[in-house]
Design a protein around this motif. Sequence first.
Motif, PDB file in Angstrom:
ATOM      1  N   LYS A   1       0.815  -1.209   0.000  1.00 52.79           N
ATOM      2  CA  LYS A   1       0.000   0.000   0.000  1.00 52.79           C
ATOM      3  C   LYS A   1       0.855   1.269   0.000  1.00 52.79           C
ATOM      4  N   GLY A   2       2.144   1.092  -0.289  1.00 50.26           N
ATOM      5  CA  GLY A   2       3.035   2.245  -0.393  1.00 50.26           C
ATOM      6  C   GLY A   2       3.375   2.883   0.938  1.00 50.26           C
ATOM      7  N   PHE A   3       3.308   2.111   2.020  1.00 52.55           N
ATOM      8  CA  PHE A   3       3.592   2.618   3.368  1.00 52.55           C
ATOM      9  C   PHE A   3       2.738   3.871   3.677  1.00 52.55           C
ATOM     10  N   ALA A   4       1.472   3.818   3.270  1.00 55.09           N
ATOM     11  CA  ALA A   4       0.585   4.976   3.430  1.00 55.09           C
ATOM     12  C   ALA A   4       0.270   5.234   4.899  1.00 55.09           C
ATOM     13  N   VAL A   5       0.426   6.485   5.324  1.00 52.93           N
ATOM     14  CA  VAL A   5       0.112   6.870   6.699  1.00 52.93           C
ATOM     15  C   VAL A   5      -1.386   6.761   6.951  1.00 52.93           C
ATOM     16  N   GLU A   6      -2.191   6.989   5.909  1.00 50.78           N
ATOM     17  CA  GLU A   6      -3.637   6.902   6.062  1.00 50.78           C
ATOM     18  C   GLU A   6      -4.082   5.512   6.521  1.00 50.78           C
ATOM     19  N   VAL A   7      -3.371   4.505   6.095  1.00 53.51           N
ATOM     20  CA  VAL A   7      -3.677   3.140   6.531  1.00 53.51           C
ATOM     21  C   VAL A   7      -3.491   3.025   8.046  1.00 53.51           C
ATOM     22  N   LEU A   8      -2.415   3.607   8.541  1.00 49.60           N
ATOM     23  CA  LEU A   8      -2.152   3.572   9.982  1.00 49.60           C
ATOM     24  C   LEU A   8      -3.209   4.345  10.754  1.00 49.60           C
ATOM     25  N   GLU A   9      -3.658   5.452  10.212  1.00 51.91           N
ATOM     26  CA  GLU A   9      -4.658   6.256  10.914  1.00 51.91           C
ATOM     27  C   GLU A   9      -5.963   5.479  11.085  1.00 51.91           C
ATOM     28  N   ASP A  10      -6.355   4.722  10.063  1.00 52.31           N
ATOM     29  CA  ASP A  10      -7.568   3.908  10.176  1.00 52.31           C
ATOM     30  C   ASP A  10      -7.424   2.862  11.288  1.00 52.31           C
ATOM     31  N   LEU A  11      -6.252   2.243  11.384  1.00 44.82           N
ATOM     32  CA  LEU A  11      -6.007   1.264  12.437  1.00 44.82           C
ATOM     33  C   LEU A  11      -6.033   1.933  13.815  1.00 44.82           C
ATOM     34  N   HIS A  12      -5.457   3.118  13.893  1.00 50.93           N
ATOM     35  CA  HIS A  12      -5.476   3.888  15.146  1.00 50.93           C
ATOM     36  C   HIS A  12      -6.906   4.158  15.598  1.00 50.93           C
ATOM     37  N   GLU A  13      -7.758   4.565  14.679  1.00 52.05           N
ATOM     38  CA  GLU A  13      -9.146   4.873  15.029  1.00 52.05           C
ATOM     39  C   GLU A  13      -9.867   3.627  15.542  1.00 52.05           C
ATOM     40  N   ALA A  14      -9.567   2.480  14.960  1.00 52.84           N
ATOM     41  CA  ALA A  14     -10.181   1.238  15.441  1.00 52.84           C
ATOM     42  C   ALA A  14      -9.730   0.927  16.866  1.00 52.84           C
ATOM     43  N   LEU A  15      -8.468   1.176  17.165  1.00 50.48           N
ATOM     44  CA  LEU A  15      -7.957   0.948  18.518  1.00 50.48           C
ATOM     45  C   LEU A  15      -8.575   1.921  19.514  1.00 50.48           C
ATOM     46  N   VAL A  16      -8.754   3.161  19.115  1.00 46.51           N
ATOM     47  CA  VAL A  16      -9.372   4.157  19.990  1.00 46.51           C
ATOM     48  C   VAL A  16     -10.795   3.727  20.360  1.00 46.51           C
ATOM     49  N   ALA A  17     -11.478   3.116  19.404  1.00 39.02           N
ATOM     50  CA  ALA A  17     -12.881   2.726  19.624  1.00 39.02           C
ATOM     51  C   ALA A  17     -13.019   1.449  20.458  1.00 39.02           C
ATOM     52  N   ALA A  18     -11.916   0.751  20.688  1.00 41.60           N
ATOM     53  CA  ALA A  18     -11.993  -0.510  21.446  1.00 41.60           C
ATOM     54  C   ALA A  18     -12.436  -0.235  22.884  1.00 41.60           C
ATOM     55  N   ASP A  19     -13.352  -1.034  23.380  1.00 34.33           N
ATOM     56  CA  ASP A  19     -13.868  -0.899  24.744  1.00 34.33           C
ATOM     57  C   ASP A  19     -13.632  -2.237  25.454  1.00 34.33           C
ATOM     58  N   VAL A  20     -12.594  -2.276  26.286  1.00 33.25           N
ATOM     59  CA  VAL A  20     -12.138  -3.540  26.849  1.00 33.25           C
ATOM     60  C   VAL A  20     -12.203  -3.469  28.382  1.00 33.25           C
ATOM     61  N   PRO A  21     -12.793  -4.471  29.043  1.00 35.30           N
ATOM     62  CA  PRO A  21     -12.844  -4.479  30.513  1.00 35.30           C
ATOM     63  C   PRO A  21     -11.446  -4.568  31.125  1.00 35.30           C
TER      64      PRO A  21
END
Length: 345
Positions: free
Chosen positions: A318-338
């Motif tokens: 994916k050309g080492f795209a930073v946008e790919v990392l940002e999407d993964l970051h947003e998924a981690l932010v949304a994680a709700d873990v006990p």
Amino acid sequence: MIEVLTSGVALGVHVPGLLLADRLKEQGAAAHVSVLERLMPPETLATTARSKQAFHRNFRIALAGQQLARDASISTEEAAVAALLDSWHERQVTRFVVFSGFWLPLVEQYAAQYGEVPVDVCHVDSVQSPSFDKAGPTSLPVQHIWLADADNLTIPCSIPVSRDQPVPWRDRDQRLLVHGGGWGMGTYRERVGDLLQAGFELDMVAYEDRDLSTDGVRYFMIDPEWHPWLDDGYPPFGEVLAGRPTAFHQRTGHHGSFDLCRQALATVSKPGGGTLLDSLWSATPTVLLEPFGPHEQRNADLWIELGFGISFEQWQQKGFAVEVLEDLHEALVAADVPDYSQALL
């Protein structure tokens, strides 16, 4: 009193135990950490230190060594074990939390001598790790705690590395954190050239002086003279300046490398359980390198499935795209873990 049982052969096992004890103490609970290697003779510890260096220098040797590993509890000294069991009884331990399967035969000895105490087996990896396989089945009635679950594609609970909120994406350094876990294992050093060519600035955890070889990389190091069985603290950590480490600082509350992880765009590493824990609580994506055994491959598969990580090859395509990392970051932010530490109170 909650007794947390770790092993110093892997920081991905030991550091989560330290974190759990700290999170419990912050909430007013009594907790203590015991390290298996403190029960071993000096010659055994010297062999472990030599293995660490060999595994760091050659990943193939590390993979072969994993297959040959044996139950570490048989290397313990009888007098040291007896003293520890007595100490547990005197301190009135009410629960054991076991991070390494090699502790289970010793907890069985305690149960036979003093009576059973509730036992949580805490799995940092998403499937059973080698120490539990090597130790074999236990006669103890244990409760299994999963900090990640590859079979069910979930994170049932976790241990907070920090209570601080993740650093917002816009406030992060434009850097990647590159490392090989607590023993510096894997193919991470082979990826540095590609990442530099792609325009990234790099923070890299070095493990010996010979690692300090690439211009344009900011190096950090764990004190190479430190081992988990020497004290109750986190690994002493410091930046390398002009080819030499600065004074190593033993941080409190959590390990020093987590501060770098919180600021990074991503971590580039093999998929160890400790790496995934850092990723979750920093909301920093993981670019996944070759695993240290089948259990780490399951870790990688889980992180990719949950949208928290990506393989190095996929990101490269994916050309080492930073946008790919940002999407993964947003998924981690949304994680709700006990929080597992709260469940123990």
